[in-house]
Design a protein around this motif. Structure first.
Motif, PDB file in Angstrom:
ATOM      1  N   PRO A  86       0.756  -1.151  -0.029  1.00 28.69           N
ATOM      2  CA  PRO A  86      -0.087  -0.014   0.102  1.00 28.69           C
ATOM      3  C   PRO A  86       0.739   1.276   0.137  1.00 28.69           C
ATOM      4  N   LEU A  87       1.977   1.210   0.645  1.00 26.62           N
ATOM      5  CA  LEU A  87       2.716   2.279   0.530  1.00 26.62           C
ATOM      6  C   LEU A  87       3.395   2.663  -0.669  1.00 26.62           C
ATOM      7  N   ALA A  88       3.709   1.587  -1.317  1.00 24.22           N
ATOM      8  CA  ALA A  88       4.220   1.801  -2.942  1.00 24.22           C
ATOM      9  C   ALA A  88       3.449   2.511  -3.639  1.00 24.22           C
ATOM     10  N   ALA A  89       1.933   2.000  -3.365  1.00 23.63           N
ATOM     11  CA  ALA A  89       0.923   2.648  -4.152  1.00 23.63           C
ATOM     12  C   ALA A  89       0.583   4.014  -3.984  1.00 23.63           C
ATOM     13  N   TYR A  90       0.791   4.545  -2.652  1.00 20.96           N
ATOM     14  CA  TYR A  90       0.776   6.032  -2.494  1.00 20.96           C
ATOM     15  C   TYR A  90       1.821   6.838  -2.835  1.00 20.96           C
ATOM     16  N   PHE A  91       2.983   6.303  -2.622  1.00 21.92           N
ATOM     17  CA  PHE A  91       4.098   7.257  -3.167  1.00 21.92           C
ATOM     18  C   PHE A  91       4.433   7.083  -4.516  1.00 21.92           C
ATOM     19  N   GLY A  92       4.188   5.888  -5.314  1.00 19.04           N
ATOM     20  CA  GLY A  92       4.829   5.692  -6.781  1.00 19.04           C
ATOM     21  C   GLY A  92       3.673   5.092  -7.436  1.00 19.04           C
ATOM     22  N   GLY A  93       2.277   4.993  -7.412  1.00 15.15           N
ATOM     23  CA  GLY A  93       1.503   4.995  -8.142  1.00 15.15           C
ATOM     24  C   GLY A  93       1.405   3.298  -8.659  1.00 15.15           C
ATOM     25  N   THR A  94       0.617   3.301  -9.739  1.00 10.74           N
ATOM     26  CA  THR A  94       0.540   1.749 -10.329  1.00 10.74           C
ATOM     27  C   THR A  94       1.845   1.266 -10.600  1.00 10.74           C
ATOM     28  N   GLU A  95       2.723   1.609 -11.318  1.00  4.39           N
ATOM     29  CA  GLU A  95       4.182   1.189 -11.493  1.00  4.39           C
ATOM     30  C   GLU A  95       4.792   0.576 -10.211  1.00  4.39           C
ATOM     31  N   ALA A  96       4.887   1.381  -9.144  1.00  4.70           N
ATOM     32  CA  ALA A  96       5.299   0.908  -8.089  1.00  4.70           C
ATOM     33  C   ALA A  96       4.528  -0.224  -7.254  1.00  4.70           C
ATOM     34  N   LEU A  97       3.241   0.038  -7.312  1.00  2.53           N
ATOM     35  CA  LEU A  97       2.385  -0.989  -6.960  1.00  2.53           C
ATOM     36  C   LEU A  97       2.693  -2.625  -7.410  1.00  2.53           C
ATOM     37  N   ALA A  98       2.722  -2.414  -8.909  1.00  7.14           N
ATOM     38  CA  ALA A  98       3.053  -3.775  -9.458  1.00  7.14           C
ATOM     39  C   ALA A  98       4.466  -4.054  -9.118  1.00  7.14           C
ATOM     40  N   PHE A  99       5.471  -3.475  -8.847  1.00  7.61           N
ATOM     41  CA  PHE A  99       6.772  -3.951  -8.524  1.00  7.61           C
ATOM     42  C   PHE A  99       6.951  -4.383  -7.034  1.00  7.61           C
ATOM     43  N   PHE A 119      -2.264 -15.374  -1.715  1.00  5.58           N
ATOM     44  CA  PHE A 119      -3.664 -15.273  -1.693  1.00  5.58           C
ATOM     45  C   PHE A 119      -4.075 -14.040  -0.564  1.00  5.58           C
ATOM     46  N   VAL A 120      -3.189 -14.163   0.916  1.00 10.14           N
ATOM     47  CA  VAL A 120      -3.438 -13.106   1.607  1.00 10.14           C
ATOM     48  C   VAL A 120      -3.061 -11.677   1.019  1.00 10.14           C
ATOM     49  N   ILE A 121      -1.913 -11.686   0.240  1.00  9.38           N
ATOM     50  CA  ILE A 121      -1.450 -10.406  -0.267  1.00  9.38           C
ATOM     51  C   ILE A 121      -2.218  -9.945  -1.322  1.00  9.38           C
ATOM     52  N   LEU A 122      -2.845 -10.706  -2.044  1.00 12.90           N
ATOM     53  CA  LEU A 122      -3.808 -10.175  -3.161  1.00 12.90           C
ATOM     54  C   LEU A 122      -4.777  -9.798  -2.438  1.00 12.90           C
ATOM     55  N   TRP A 123      -5.525 -10.370  -1.560  1.00  9.83           N
ATOM     56  CA  TRP A 123      -6.921  -9.906  -0.865  1.00  9.83           C
ATOM     57  C   TRP A 123      -6.946  -8.764  -0.192  1.00  9.83           C
ATOM     58  N   VAL A 124      -5.789  -8.773   0.728  1.00 13.00           N
ATOM     59  CA  VAL A 124      -5.659  -7.473   1.531  1.00 13.00           C
ATOM     60  C   VAL A 124      -5.043  -6.547   1.225  1.00 13.00           C
ATOM     61  N   PRO A 125      -3.681  -6.286   1.065  1.00 14.95           N
ATOM     62  CA  PRO A 125      -3.057  -5.164   0.697  1.00 14.95           C
ATOM     63  C   PRO A 125      -3.148  -4.789  -0.935  1.00 14.95           C
ATOM     64  N   PHE A 126      -3.161  -5.862  -1.571  1.00 11.97           N
ATOM     65  CA  PHE A 126      -3.380  -5.258  -2.949  1.00 11.97           C
ATOM     66  C   PHE A 126      -4.599  -4.578  -3.309  1.00 11.97           C
ATOM     67  N   LEU A 127      -5.706  -5.185  -2.864  1.00 10.69           N
ATOM     68  CA  LEU A 127      -6.887  -4.588  -3.261  1.00 10.69           C
ATOM     69  C   LEU A 127      -7.253  -3.450  -2.482  1.00 10.69           C
ATOM     70  N   LEU A 128      -6.609  -3.241  -1.017  1.00  8.08           N
ATOM     71  CA  LEU A 128      -6.677  -1.875  -0.422  1.00  8.08           C
ATOM     72  C   LEU A 128      -5.778  -0.992  -1.101  1.00  8.08           C
ATOM     73  N   SER A 129      -4.801  -1.252  -1.648  1.00  6.32           N
ATOM     74  CA  SER A 129      -3.985  -0.190  -2.208  1.00  6.32           C
ATOM     75  C   SER A 129      -4.681   0.601  -3.361  1.00  6.32           C
ATOM     76  N   PHE A 130      -5.700   0.225  -3.990  1.00  2.00           N
ATOM     77  CA  PHE A 130      -6.259   1.080  -4.756  1.00  2.00           C
ATOM     78  C   PHE A 130      -7.118   2.345  -4.044  1.00  2.00           C
ATOM     79  N   ALA A 131      -7.260   2.172  -2.970  1.00  2.00           N
ATOM     80  CA  ALA A 131      -7.899   3.311  -2.446  1.00  2.00           C
ATOM     81  C   ALA A 131      -6.736   4.386  -2.217  1.00  2.00           C
ATOM     82  N   LEU A 132      -5.376   4.043  -1.984  1.00  3.77           N
ATOM     83  CA  LEU A 132      -4.263   4.827  -1.956  1.00  3.77           C
ATOM     84  C   LEU A 132      -4.218   5.478  -3.333  1.00  3.77           C
ATOM     85  N   LEU A 133      -4.384   4.743  -4.192  1.00  2.00           N
ATOM     86  CA  LEU A 133      -3.987   5.012  -5.889  1.00  2.00           C
ATOM     87  C   LEU A 133      -5.106   6.513  -6.199  1.00  2.00           C
TER      88      LEU A 133
END
Length: 316
Positions: free
Chosen positions: A117-130, A160-174
């Motif tokens: 989630p912090l990567a999504a907030y500071f770096g956007g979609t590219e950082a989130l994917a990385f 599964f846990v990473i995709l369910w919680v932090p990944f989906l939640l990161s879209f709110a920070l995007l």
């Protein structure tokens, strides 16, 4: 969310059933009536909500108020709170999976729950994917070095846990990175709150037809209609007065958010029923665990983000 199954919270022990003497006395027996007059209290009728309603309201108001204040004055604090909630949610799910003997690689998963989630907030979609790819690789390497049994199941559980919680939640920070992002995040939160609150009130008062009785017996079609109605009012008003968009954008946003939030609610209920737990934890009085509050948000976040990106240029 389902609160009707007899199983305990994740990691807890099963409660003992009351003995025959505790199941209620015969009121035709003079001794039973005398015991009541002398101070014995009859069993309390369980709350229709299935939870401590005053505590639930108080915790909900504090959480929503704190988030809205943070949105106005310190978006970075909101990103930090989201990362903490993500880590706690991952911990709850990991602990629940251990009930069935599924060991999640704790170290890389917890680190990833904060980094994603912090990567999504500071770096956007590219950082989130990385960050997501890096976490997946770390989970694989961690389990490769640690030669525990059921390594494949452990790796899949961690992903599964990473995709369910932090990944989906990161879209709110995007959403923060979009124009007037703090308003869009506020609208997301208000829509989810309207969905939960209106759905609960209408369902508690008039719910008679369960949507999916085997998954979530207390989720009714009447409550779903209440969620749609409440979210529509919030969506249309916020779109017109806060986002400067036409009314139909708020309608689409509201219906899509309710559908996504309901899917998230059912998904968590199904997982809890499969694992045999009632709540993911008891960290939030009247609510259960953090995941029992995030289940709607994590599914609604990517929907609101995608609709904001795709439909705002069309609506303008």
């Amino acid at each position: 969310m389902s609160h009707s199954q007899p199983s305990t919270q994740a990691g807890g022990s099963a409660s003992l059933e009351a003995g025959p003497a505790a199941k209620g006395a015969d009121m035709n027996d003079p001794g039973s009536r005398r015991a009541l007059r002398q101070g014995a209290k009859p069993a309390k009728k369980p709350s229709k909500a299935g939870r401590n309603l005053p505590a639930a309201i108080a915790v909900g108001v504090v959480l929503l108020g704190g988030l809205l204040v943070g949105l106005l004055y310190s978006p970075l604090a909101i990103a930090a709170i989201a990362a903490v909630f993500s880590a706690v949610g991952v911990w709850e799910v990991s602990r629940a999976l251990e009930v069935r003997g599924i060991k999640v690689p704790q170290v890389p998963v917890l680190v990833g729950s904060i980094a994603v989630p912090l990567a999504a907030y500071f770096g956007g979609t590219e950082a989130l994917a990385f960050a997501l790819a890096g976490t997946g690789i770390a989970i694989l390497l961690w389990r490769t070095i640690d030669t525990a049994q059921d390594a494949l199941r452990s790796i899949l559980a961690g992903i599964f846990v990473i995709l369910w919680v932090p990944f989906l939640l990161s879209f709110a920070l995007l959403l923060f990175r979009e124009p007037e992002g703090y308003i869009r995040v506020a609208v997301l939160l208000l829509l989810v709150v309207a969905n939960d609150t209106c759905g609960y009130l209408v369902g508690a008062l008039a719910g008679k037809h369960p949507m999916a009785p085997k998954i979530s017996p207390k989720k009714s079609w009447e409550g779903f209609a209440g969620s749609v109605a409440g979210a529509t009012v919030v969506g249309v008003l916020t779109s017109v007065f806060f986002l400067g968009q036409p009314w139909w954008f708020g309608l689409v946003l509201a219906v899509a958010t309710v559908a996504a939030a309901t899917a998230g609610d059912f998904s968590e209920s199904m997982i809890k029923r499969e694992l045999g737990v009632k709540d993911m934890s008891n960290l939030l009085p009247g609510h259960g665990g953090v995941m029992d509050r995030l289940d709607s948000v994590v599914f609604a976040s990517p929907v609101v983000f995608l609709l904001s990106v795709l439909l705002v240029p069309v609506a303008m």
